[in-house]
Design a protein around this motif. Structure first.
Motif, mmCIF file in Angstrom:
data_model
loop_
_atom_site.group_PDB
_atom_site.id
_atom_site.type_symbol
_atom_site.label_atom_id
_atom_site.label_comp_id
_atom_site.label_asym_id
_atom_site.label_seq_id
_atom_site.Cartn_x
_atom_site.Cartn_y
_atom_site.Cartn_z
ATOM 1 N N SER A 1 0.832 -1.207 0.000
ATOM 2 C CA SER A 1 0.000 0.000 0.000
ATOM 3 C C SER A 1 0.866 1.256 0.000
ATOM 4 O O SER A 1 0.511 2.269 -0.617
ATOM 5 C CB SER A 1 -0.937 -0.001 1.211
ATOM 6 O OG SER A 1 -1.770 -1.141 1.162
ATOM 7 N N SER A 2 2.005 1.176 0.664
ATOM 8 C CA SER A 2 2.937 2.314 0.634
ATOM 9 C C SER A 2 3.367 2.577 -0.808
ATOM 10 O O SER A 2 3.491 3.725 -1.234
ATOM 11 C CB SER A 2 4.178 2.019 1.472
ATOM 12 O OG SER A 2 3.829 1.679 2.785
ATOM 13 N N LEU B 1 1.643 1.776 -3.578
ATOM 14 C CA LEU B 1 0.507 2.342 -4.312
ATOM 15 C C LEU B 1 0.452 3.853 -4.076
ATOM 16 O O LEU B 1 0.334 4.639 -5.021
ATOM 17 C CB LEU B 1 -0.814 1.696 -3.863
ATOM 18 C CG LEU B 1 -2.051 2.270 -4.566
ATOM 19 C CD1 LEU B 1 -2.164 1.758 -5.993
ATOM 20 C CD2 LEU B 1 -3.343 1.978 -3.804
ATOM 21 N N ASN B 2 0.550 4.252 -2.820
ATOM 22 C CA ASN B 2 0.483 5.679 -2.498
ATOM 23 C C ASN B 2 1.612 6.460 -3.164
ATOM 24 O O ASN B 2 1.390 7.558 -3.664
ATOM 25 C CB ASN B 2 0.521 5.877 -0.981
ATOM 26 C CG ASN B 2 -0.745 5.354 -0.305
ATOM 27 O OD1 ASN B 2 -1.740 5.089 -0.978
ATOM 28 N ND2 ASN B 2 -0.709 5.203 1.009
ATOM 29 N N ALA B 3 2.805 5.868 -3.174
ATOM 30 C CA ALA B 3 3.947 6.561 -3.789
ATOM 31 C C ALA B 3 3.724 6.714 -5.297
ATOM 32 O O ALA B 3 4.045 7.745 -5.886
ATOM 33 C CB ALA B 3 5.234 5.792 -3.520
ATOM 34 N N LEU B 4 3.159 5.674 -5.928
ATOM 35 C CA LEU B 4 2.903 5.736 -7.365
ATOM 36 C C LEU B 4 1.856 6.796 -7.691
ATOM 37 O O LEU B 4 1.940 7.493 -8.703
ATOM 38 C CB LEU B 4 2.419 4.366 -7.877
ATOM 39 C CG LEU B 4 3.483 3.270 -7.965
ATOM 40 C CD1 LEU B 4 2.828 1.886 -8.022
ATOM 41 C CD2 LEU B 4 4.372 3.475 -9.191
ATOM 42 N N LEU B 5 0.849 6.901 -6.823
ATOM 43 C CA LEU B 5 -0.242 7.841 -7.079
ATOM 44 C C LEU B 5 0.087 9.242 -6.593
ATOM 45 O O LEU B 5 -0.579 10.204 -6.964
ATOM 46 C CB LEU B 5 -1.531 7.379 -6.384
ATOM 47 C CG LEU B 5 -2.078 6.022 -6.773
ATOM 48 C CD1 LEU B 5 -3.311 5.701 -5.928
ATOM 49 C CD2 LEU B 5 -2.451 5.996 -8.248
ATOM 50 N N ASN B 6 1.090 9.319 -5.718
ATOM 51 C CA ASN B 6 1.457 10.604 -5.147
ATOM 52 C C ASN B 6 0.425 11.174 -4.189
ATOM 53 O O ASN B 6 0.321 12.379 -4.030
ATOM 54 C CB ASN B 6 1.710 11.619 -6.266
ATOM 55 C CG ASN B 6 3.098 12.186 -6.157
ATOM 56 O OD1 ASN B 6 3.591 12.335 -5.028
ATOM 57 N ND2 ASN B 6 3.708 12.475 -7.280
ATOM 58 N N TYR B 7 -0.379 10.315 -3.614
ATOM 59 C CA TYR B 7 -1.237 10.753 -2.508
ATOM 60 C C TYR B 7 -1.626 9.554 -1.658
ATOM 61 O O TYR B 7 -1.478 8.409 -2.082
ATOM 62 C CB TYR B 7 -2.454 11.535 -2.994
ATOM 63 C CG TYR B 7 -3.593 10.719 -3.582
ATOM 64 C CD1 TYR B 7 -3.555 10.268 -4.899
ATOM 65 C CD2 TYR B 7 -4.726 10.419 -2.822
ATOM 66 C CE1 TYR B 7 -4.610 9.541 -5.431
ATOM 67 C CE2 TYR B 7 -5.782 9.692 -3.357
ATOM 68 C CZ TYR B 7 -5.719 9.260 -4.651
ATOM 69 O OH TYR B 7 -6.760 8.544 -5.180
ATOM 70 N N ARG C 1 -3.512 1.044 -14.467
ATOM 71 C CA ARG C 1 -4.402 0.850 -13.331
ATOM 72 C C ARG C 1 -3.691 -0.058 -12.330
ATOM 73 O O ARG C 1 -3.434 -1.225 -12.626
ATOM 74 C CB ARG C 1 -5.695 0.212 -13.825
ATOM 75 C CG ARG C 1 -6.775 0.215 -12.792
ATOM 76 C CD ARG C 1 -8.170 0.100 -13.406
ATOM 77 N NE ARG C 1 -9.155 0.349 -12.375
ATOM 78 C CZ ARG C 1 -9.548 1.550 -11.988
ATOM 79 N NH1 ARG C 1 -9.085 2.623 -12.592
ATOM 80 N NH2 ARG C 1 -10.426 1.691 -11.009
ATOM 81 N N PHE C 2 -3.339 0.495 -11.155
ATOM 82 C CA PHE C 2 -2.662 -0.302 -10.141
ATOM 83 C C PHE C 2 -3.684 -0.958 -9.210
ATOM 84 O O PHE C 2 -4.681 -0.347 -8.846
ATOM 85 C CB PHE C 2 -1.706 0.571 -9.319
ATOM 86 C CG PHE C 2 -0.479 0.961 -10.086
ATOM 87 C CD1 PHE C 2 0.552 0.051 -10.286
ATOM 88 C CD2 PHE C 2 -0.370 2.228 -10.647
ATOM 89 C CE1 PHE C 2 1.684 0.403 -11.016
ATOM 90 C CE2 PHE C 2 0.761 2.583 -11.377
ATOM 91 C CZ PHE C 2 1.784 1.668 -11.558
ATOM 92 N N ARG D 1 -3.725 7.241 -0.834
ATOM 93 C CA ARG D 1 -4.962 6.580 -1.229
ATOM 94 C C ARG D 1 -5.304 5.419 -0.291
ATOM 95 O O ARG D 1 -6.439 5.229 0.086
ATOM 96 C CB ARG D 1 -4.818 6.060 -2.669
ATOM 97 C CG ARG D 1 -5.904 5.136 -3.166
ATOM 98 C CD ARG D 1 -7.235 5.859 -3.313
ATOM 99 N NE ARG D 1 -8.293 4.970 -3.789
ATOM 100 C CZ ARG D 1 -9.001 4.168 -3.016
ATOM 101 N NH1 ARG D 1 -8.761 4.127 -1.714
ATOM 102 N NH2 ARG D 1 -9.952 3.403 -3.528
ATOM 103 N N ALA D 2 -4.287 4.635 0.063
ATOM 104 C CA ALA D 2 -4.532 3.427 0.862
ATOM 105 C C ALA D 2 -4.009 3.618 2.290
ATOM 106 O O ALA D 2 -3.067 4.374 2.512
ATOM 107 C CB ALA D 2 -3.830 2.232 0.223
#
Ligand SMILES: Nc1nc2c(c(=O)[nH]1)N(C=O)[C@@H](CNc1ccc(C(=O)N[C@@H](CCC(=O)O)C(=O)O)cc1)CN2
Ligand SMILES: Nc1nc2c(ncn2[C@@H]2O[C@H](COP(=O)(O)OP(=O)(O)OP(=O)(O)O)[C@@H](O)[C@H]2O)c(=O)[nH]1
Ligand SMILES: [K+]
Ligand SMILES: [Mg+2]
Length: 447
Positions: free
Chosen positions: A231-232, A234-240, A268-269, A242-243
């Motif tokens: 989840s860390s 995912l958040n880094a990829l999205l830059n916010y 889409r991750f 999210r999870a």
């Protein structure tokens, strides 16, 4: 002959909102006459004129660029006049209302493109490309659709159609004039040609399915045991954020999906629940969900915690990697390298990183894989309708093989005709007005 008088249609072609320029389009037999009422001046075909526009009460409503496209040399094939007026919604609305006052009718969604199709200016594959380009969510999608708009798929369809018609021609000669069976060498030749066509169509279907992500976005699943940092990441990829991220194993319960653009690609991750030793049903469901996520994805990111020795839960992930390594692009990530490296995994070349510090090595790797998907010269089918048509053509060719062997030429010809109709429907379906209404009805207003 069609004695029905064609309406002259009008619509705002640009997005509804504040922008610097808005375009109002007018198409049909009265387009020039109506345009002259609003400009009060003559218009020379294919010239950009700066003109004052007047409403029906003779008030000035705008200064605009006006272009007259004389039939048949226009987008629709009819007389078209474009008013490129000042942006925002008020001016364009006044121009549109004036055109309607002078006898134009408000266009239905897709009606300009439908007219272009009916007048032979574009075929259905090109019309589909126009509709989809507007909604493209990535540069990949826009580029593939631009190729289709230029007629790439239409040429492919035409080529296959001609090959089938040529095969049919052999048969027709034989049905009409020969009593005896087809000469053996001719039959063999036809079989070979059919085989080549089948292979070509099957290849197109297969590569279209494999590259669906170019249009819809590629799916990337993130798997790993609990607390590896999925989840860390995912958040880094999205830059916010999210999870939810925490040091409690099993924080993520349900899969979380989110899209982001990487270069020209849409991705889409999918963040999954960590795979644990399956002691109870809920945890077994976790494993099954991860398998599902893998199967539905194009690329898999398998995460491990570099700072801890390999555990039996990691082994489950390694088993999955082994199982899927020939079908999927799998990237192995050793996370938390900032805490030191304790883990060893054999026969796998991992990317070592710390999600908390820098994920650029992973992004680079993803970009390389995605670029290789996008870098294709192959013909791609971009809609359900196109895929169904090729599938149907393939089935019909398949059904023709046995009658050809048995010398049942009329049955053979029936199936080849089916295949010709199916492949031809990609560009020019047997005109069913319902199909056309449905298709063009889904277009934007003003298209
Ligand atoms: N201003 C404006 N921009 C636009 C469009 C438009 O309709 N108007 N288009 C709308 O989608 C796209 C361009 N598509 C077009 C396709 C054909 C013709 C056209 O006039 N065709 C004539 C002449 C061809 C030529 O001169 O080579 C023809 O086919 O005979 C115009 C636009 C995108 N940009
Ligand atoms: N030191 C360090 N800690 C990290 C790093 N990445 C993640 N963490 C920490 O590891 C813990 C677990 O992170 P999560 O992102 O929740 O892990 P997860 O894989 O999604 O966990 P589950 O959803 O429970 O399966 C959190 O406390 C994170 O802050 C890293 O690169 N370095
Ligand atoms: K966690
Ligand atoms: Mg998580």
């Amino acid at each position: 002959m069609n004695l029905e008088k064609t309406d002259t249609i009008a619509a705002i072609a640009t997005a509804h909102g504040v922008g610097s320029i808005a375009i109002v389009r007018l198409s049909g037999p009265e387009a020039l006459a109506i345009a002259q009422k609003i400009t009060k001046k003559a218009l020379k075909p294919r010239f950009a004129h700066l003109r004052t526009l007047y409403n029906h009460q003779n008030e000035i409503i705008d200064q605009a660029i006006v272009i007259y496209f004389k039939a048949p040399h226009s987008f629709t094939g009819e007389d078209v006049v474009e008013f490129q007026c000042h942006g925002g919604i008020i001016v364009a609305d006044m121009v549109l209302r004036t055109l309607l006052y002078h006898g134009a009718r408000l266009a239905e969604p897709g009606e300009f493109s439908k007219r272009a199709f009916l007048n032979g200016k574009i075929d259905l594959s090109e019309a589909e490309a126009i509709a989809k380009i507007i909604e493209a969510k990535s540069e990949d999608a826009a580029k593939i659709l631009a190729r289709q708009l230029k007629g790439e798929l239409a040429s492919f369809v035409e080529e296959v159609r001609e090959q089938l018609i040529r095969i049919l021609a052999y048969v027709e000669v034989n049905i009409d004039y020969a009593e005896e069976d087809l000469p053996v060498d001719l039959q063999e030749q036809m079989q070979n040609q059919l085989e080549t066509i089948s292979k070509n169509l099957a290849k197109t279907l297969e590569s279209s399915k494999r590259r669906e992500g170019l249009i819809e976005g590629f799916k990337v699943a993130i798997i790993g045991k609990p607390n590896t940092g999925k989840s860390s990441l995912l958040n880094a990829l999205l830059n916010y954020e999210r999870a939810i991220v925490s040091d409690i194993a099993g924080t993520t319960r349900d899969t979380i999906e989110e899209s982001v653009r990487i270069g020209s690609h849409l991705v889409r991750f999918v963040d999954t629940a960590g795979i644990r030793e399956a002691q109870d049903t809920i945890e077994r469901i976790g494993v099954e969900r991860s398998i599902k996520a893998i199967e539905e994805s194009d690329i898999v990111i398998a995460m491990f915690d570099a700072s801890r020795p390999l555990e039996s839960e990691d082994q489950k992930i390694i088993d999955l990697i082994q199982r899927y390594k020939n079908e999927k692009d799998i990237i192995v990530v050793l996370n938390k390298i900032d805490l030191g490296k304790e883990i060893t995994i054999e026969d796998i070349e991992p990317i070592e990183l710390s999600v908390k510090q820098d994920i650029s090595p992973l992004i680079k790797k993803l970009q390389t894989i995605l670029d290789s998907y996008a870098n294709t010269e192959e013909i791609l089918l971009v809609s359900r309708r196109q895929i169904d048509a090729v599938t149907k053509a393939l089935e019909a060719i398949d059904a023709a093989k046995i009658p050809l062997e048995m010398g049942e030429l009329e049955i053979f010809a029936f199936h080849i005709n089916e295949a010709i109709a199916a492949i031809g429907s990609i560009t020019r379906p047997m005109e069913s007005s319902e199909l056309l209404d449905k298709m063009f009805g889904e277009f934007c207003l003003g298209k």
